[in-house]
Design an enzyme around this catalytic site. Structure first.
Site, PDB file in Angstrom:
ATOM      1  N   LYS A 177      13.292  -2.831 -17.457  1.00  0.00           N
ATOM      2  CA  LYS A 177      12.225  -2.525 -18.419  1.00  0.00           C
ATOM      3  C   LYS A 177      12.682  -2.863 -19.849  1.00  0.00           C
ATOM      4  CE  LYS A 177      10.394   1.055 -15.392  1.00  0.00           C
ATOM      5  NZ  LYS A 177      10.580   2.442 -14.942  1.00  0.00           N
ATOM      6  N   ILE A 184       1.596   4.426 -19.594  1.00  0.00           N
ATOM      7  CA  ILE A 184       1.561   4.298 -21.068  1.00  0.00           C
ATOM      8  C   ILE A 184       1.208   2.871 -21.474  1.00  0.00           C
ATOM      9  CG2 ILE A 184       2.864   4.577 -23.222  1.00  0.00           C
ATOM     10  CD1 ILE A 184       4.821   6.360 -21.694  1.00  0.00           C
ATOM     11  N   VAL A 238       6.314  -1.366 -17.178  1.00  0.00           N
ATOM     12  CA  VAL A 238       7.118  -0.602 -18.141  1.00  0.00           C
ATOM     13  C   VAL A 238       6.378   0.679 -18.519  1.00  0.00           C
ATOM     14  CG1 VAL A 238       8.266  -0.589 -20.388  1.00  0.00           C
ATOM     15  CG2 VAL A 238       8.140  -2.710 -19.080  1.00  0.00           C
ATOM     16  N   GLY A 276       4.769   7.525 -10.884  1.00  0.00           N
ATOM     17  CA  GLY A 276       3.828   8.222 -10.006  1.00  0.00           C
ATOM     18  C   GLY A 276       2.665   7.306  -9.656  1.00  0.00           C
ATOM     19  N   GLY A 306       4.994   3.048 -16.811  1.00  0.00           N
ATOM     20  CA  GLY A 306       3.831   3.421 -15.991  1.00  0.00           C
ATOM     21  C   GLY A 306       2.505   3.394 -16.729  1.00  0.00           C
ATOM     22  N   CYS A 340       0.852  -1.199   0.000  1.00  0.00           N
ATOM     23  CA  CYS A 340       0.000   0.000   0.000  1.00  0.00           C
ATOM     24  C   CYS A 340       0.886   1.247   0.000  1.00  0.00           C
ATOM     25  CB  CYS A 340      -0.927  -0.023   1.211  1.00  0.00           C
ATOM     26  SG  CYS A 340      -2.268   1.174   1.065  1.00  0.00           S
TER      27      CYS A 340
HETATM   28  N1  NAD Z   1       6.106   4.404  -8.139  1.00  0.00           N
HETATM   29  C1  NAD Z   1       6.047   4.291  -9.436  1.00  0.00           C
HETATM   30  O1  NAD Z   1       5.985   5.286 -10.159  1.00  0.00           O
HETATM   31  C2  NAD Z   1       6.023   2.933 -10.096  1.00  0.00           C
HETATM   32  C3  NAD Z   1       5.769   2.852 -11.462  1.00  0.00           C
HETATM   33  C4  NAD Z   1       5.751   1.598 -12.087  1.00  0.00           C
HETATM   34  C5  NAD Z   1       5.977   0.469 -11.341  1.00  0.00           C
HETATM   35  N2  NAD Z   1       6.239   0.586 -10.012  1.00  0.00           N
HETATM   36  C6  NAD Z   1       6.454  -0.643  -9.270  1.00  0.00           C
HETATM   37  O2  NAD Z   1       5.306  -0.877  -8.452  1.00  0.00           O
HETATM   38  C7  NAD Z   1       5.711  -1.480  -7.238  1.00  0.00           C
HETATM   39  C8  NAD Z   1       5.285  -0.596  -6.075  1.00  0.00           C
HETATM   40  O3  NAD Z   1       5.920   0.657  -6.214  1.00  0.00           O
HETATM   41  P1  NAD Z   1       5.632   1.843  -5.181  1.00  0.00           P
HETATM   42  O4  NAD Z   1       6.233   3.053  -5.758  1.00  0.00           O
HETATM   43  O5  NAD Z   1       4.214   1.847  -4.784  1.00  0.00           O
HETATM   44  O6  NAD Z   1       6.546   1.351  -3.965  1.00  0.00           O
HETATM   45  P2  NAD Z   1       6.435   1.800  -2.437  1.00  0.00           P
HETATM   46  O7  NAD Z   1       7.759   1.517  -1.826  1.00  0.00           O
HETATM   47  O8  NAD Z   1       5.841   3.166  -2.327  1.00  0.00           O
HETATM   48  O9  NAD Z   1       5.341   0.772  -1.878  1.00  0.00           O
HETATM   49  C9  NAD Z   1       5.566  -0.575  -1.602  1.00  0.00           C
HETATM   50  C10 NAD Z   1       4.813  -0.884  -0.335  1.00  0.00           C
HETATM   51  O10 NAD Z   1       4.863  -2.273  -0.122  1.00  0.00           O
HETATM   52  C11 NAD Z   1       5.105  -2.494   1.244  1.00  0.00           C
HETATM   53  N3  NAD Z   1       5.741  -3.791   1.421  1.00  0.00           N
HETATM   54  C12 NAD Z   1       6.972  -4.162   1.035  1.00  0.00           C
HETATM   55  N4  NAD Z   1       7.224  -5.422   1.426  1.00  0.00           N
HETATM   56  C13 NAD Z   1       6.111  -5.856   2.041  1.00  0.00           C
HETATM   57  C14 NAD Z   1       5.756  -7.065   2.689  1.00  0.00           C
HETATM   58  N5  NAD Z   1       6.615  -8.067   2.767  1.00  0.00           N
HETATM   59  N6  NAD Z   1       4.511  -7.167   3.229  1.00  0.00           N
HETATM   60  C15 NAD Z   1       3.667  -6.141   3.168  1.00  0.00           C
HETATM   61  N7  NAD Z   1       3.949  -4.945   2.589  1.00  0.00           N
HETATM   62  C16 NAD Z   1       5.163  -4.821   2.047  1.00  0.00           C
HETATM   63  C17 NAD Z   1       6.015  -1.357   1.668  1.00  0.00           C
HETATM   64  O11 NAD Z   1       5.951  -1.155   3.068  1.00  0.00           O
HETATM   65  C18 NAD Z   1       5.422  -0.197   0.881  1.00  0.00           C
HETATM   66  O12 NAD Z   1       4.405   0.464   1.619  1.00  0.00           O
HETATM   67  C19 NAD Z   1       7.218  -1.716  -7.360  1.00  0.00           C
HETATM   68  O13 NAD Z   1       7.439  -2.997  -7.910  1.00  0.00           O
HETATM   69  C20 NAD Z   1       7.644  -0.644  -8.338  1.00  0.00           C
HETATM   70  O14 NAD Z   1       8.826  -0.959  -9.011  1.00  0.00           O
HETATM   71  C21 NAD Z   1       6.247   1.780  -9.368  1.00  0.00           C
HETATM   72  N1  HSE Z   2      11.412   4.591 -10.488  1.00  0.00           N
HETATM   73  C1  HSE Z   2      10.697   4.424 -11.694  1.00  0.00           C
HETATM   74  C2  HSE Z   2       9.233   4.259 -11.424  1.00  0.00           C
HETATM   75  C3  HSE Z   2       8.447   3.859 -12.640  1.00  0.00           C
HETATM   76  O1  HSE Z   2       8.707   2.552 -13.004  1.00  0.00           O
HETATM   77  C4  HSE Z   2      10.934   5.639 -12.581  1.00  0.00           C
HETATM   78  O2  HSE Z   2      11.529   6.624 -12.118  1.00  0.00           O
HETATM   79  O3  HSE Z   2      10.569   5.609 -13.749  1.00  0.00           O
HETATM   80 NA    NA Z   3       2.838   0.727 -19.165  1.00  0.00          NA
END
Ligand code: NAD
Ligand code: HSE
Ligand code: NA
Length: 431
Positions: A203, A134, A130, A305, A132, A11
């Site tokens: 990616k 898009i 990959v 984001g 986000g 979350c």
């Molecule tokens: N933030 C972005 O823009 C973005 C874009 C594309 C993909 N992603 C991917 O999406 C995923 C989530 O990204 P995010 O930015 O929300 O990360 P984040 O670090 O904000 O959130 C991850 C959450 O998971 C929780 N967590 C981790 N291990 C856990 C466990 N064992 N049990 C329960 N909760 C646990 C963490 O406490 C954290 O709150 C990642 O794989 C990231 O690479 C993120």
């Molecule tokens: N950390 C990654 C999040 C999206 O995958 C970025 O900056 O593009």
């Molecule tokens: Na995408």
């Protein structure tokens, strides 16, 4: 009306936005699906941790395994390799569809996940992994499945594009721009993954796998990040009409023996300012695709984001839910082809080489001779005289040359008496 149980793992930036959409837009989603999506729980590390999005506290649990065991659709947004991998494998094994944004896990061990999904006859989707928001994976896999892709070139990391763009447009310092990107929720938990190119490499591996129907993991990707790009490189590129972008490139090459292979690489790249990818600013992403029949295509939008990434996650959730409601076969996840990954040394590309030289007769001829002796052809040359003419900067852009020929050229140039220093060697695309 059918109810589908949805379990959310994590979350954070993205997970909290997915939960918000599932709860706030429940009526719309039900109308669109003809089924209810019931968020049965959200697995977190700490139930009473402060969160940006106001969510019913009774949804939170630290027991991810139980949540997964009783779900039709599992959304994994915890990130990292473990326990994400084990939870996804359990979910697939139990017959749940899985949606994830975890590019690090897919690039490290996608093969075992696809295998499990195929064996269980369930869907594994990862559009959020990959670029986000898009839509890029589905267009490559589905819309272009009747064509032959020859090259994919993407700005796929928002954090590094934000940093390079800020350095280029406002002269911002690297550390300040990185801190901004972290505050805005673009950066990975450990921003080294962004800055050193590992996130873009993951990616790149996923894009290459889909574009060339072959399983490429991280070991197939040569990777160089932006930590060595200086403010001087950026302003010199700007003066010469270029911009520096961190690109993930997947490109098909003939291997010289009648066969074909794929080069997958991530590196800072000079692009002419007129190139469509040069106009991608801030944390935006874009993927430029070349296909034999379609020609050139570009996909552009928010690559990072919480809410934008949640949009891609929800697209996969609705697609998976539709299949669970309507039935029908799940498309195979495993790739059908087996092209070899080509090492960087065998790839040909253009280069920009910046030299600090003595401003005296014969220098240009001496340098040009070294290029010629190594079979590297010059496309353009630009000279800037410094001070009263004691020294000059020469900047060459070459035609396509092999990495090996280029490295030998640079070594030989360094040995010339008239060379003060080799200031930069950067790869160039789009010339
Ligand atoms: N933030 C972005 O823009 C973005 C874009 C594309 C993909 N992603 C991917 O999406 C995923 C989530 O990204 P995010 O930015 O929300 O990360 P984040 O670090 O904000 O959130 C991850 C959450 O998971 C929780 N967590 C981790 N291990 C856990 C466990 N064992 N049990 C329960 N909760 C646990 C963490 O406490 C954290 O709150 C990642 O794989 C990231 O690479 C993120
Ligand atoms: N950390 C990654 C999040 C999206 O995958 C970025 O900056 O593009
Ligand atoms: Na995408």
């Amino acid at each position: 009306m059918k109810t589908l149980k949805v379990a959310l793992l994590g979350c954070g930036n993205v997970g909290s936005q997915v939960a918000r959409i599932l709860l706030d837009d429940a009526a719309d989603l039900t109308a669109r699906l003809g089924a209810r999506l019931e968020l049965t729980g959200i697995a977190v590390r700490t139930v009473d941790a402060p969160r940006d999005v106001d969510l019913p506290v009774n949804l939170f649990t630290t027991d991810a395994e139980s949540l997964v065991a009783d779900a039709d659709i599992v959304i994994e947004l915890m990130g990292g390799l473990e326990p994400a991998r084990t939870l996804i494998l359990h979910a697939l094994g139990a017959g749940a569809a899985v949606v994830t944004g975890n590019k690090a896990l897919l690039a490290a061990d996608g093969a075992s996940l696809y295998e499990k999904a195929d064996a269980a006859g369930v869907q594994l989707s990862y559009e959020a992994a990959v670029a986000g928001a898009i839509p890029i994976l589905r267009p490559i896999r589905d819309s272009l499945s009747g064509d032959r892709i020859t090259k994919v070139m993407g700005i796929v990391n928002g954090t590094t594009n934000y940093i390079l763009d800020a350095m280029d447009s406002t002269g911002a310092q690297f550390v300040d721009a990185l801190a901004d990107a972290q505050r805005l929720g673009y950066a990975e938990a450990d921003p080294t993954a962004d800055v050193e190119g590992h996130d873009a490499a993951a990616k790149g591996a996923i894009l290459a796998s889909l574009a060339f129907h072959t399983g490429f993991d991280l070991s197939a990707v040569s990777c160089e990040g932006i930590s060595s790009v200086t403010a001087e490189d950026i302003s010199a590129a700007k003066d010469a009409g270029f911009v520096i972008k961190l690109l993930a490139i997947a490109e098909k090459f003939a291997d010289g023996d009648g066969g074909e292979g794929v080069s997958v690489r991530v590196h800072p790249t000079l692009l002419p300012r007129r190139h469509p990818l040069a106009a991608v600013h801030g944390a935006f992403n874009a993927v430029f695709v070349e296909a034999e029949n379609a020609g050139e295509l570009m996909f552009y939008g928010q690559g990072a984001g919480g809410a934008p990434t949640a949009s891609a996650v929800m697209g996969d959730v609705v697609t998976a839910a539709r299949r669970l409601v309507l039935g029908g076969p799940v498309p195979a996840g495993r790739p059908s082809g087996s092209l070899p990954a080509l090492p960087l040394e065998t790839v040909t590309t253009s280069y920009s080489i910046g030299l600090e030289v003595a401003d005296q007769p014969g220098v240009l001829a001496a340098v040009a001779r070294v290029f010629s002796e190594h079979g590297v052809s010059i496309e353009t040359m630009r000279q800037t005289i410094h001070g009263e003419g004691a020294s000059a900067e020469l900047r060459f852009v070459t035609h396509r040359a092999s990495e090996a020929a280029l490295a030998a050229t640079v070594e030989a140039i360094k040995d010339l008496d008239v060379i003060t220093s080799v200031k930069s060697v950067l790869r160039v695309e789009g010339v």
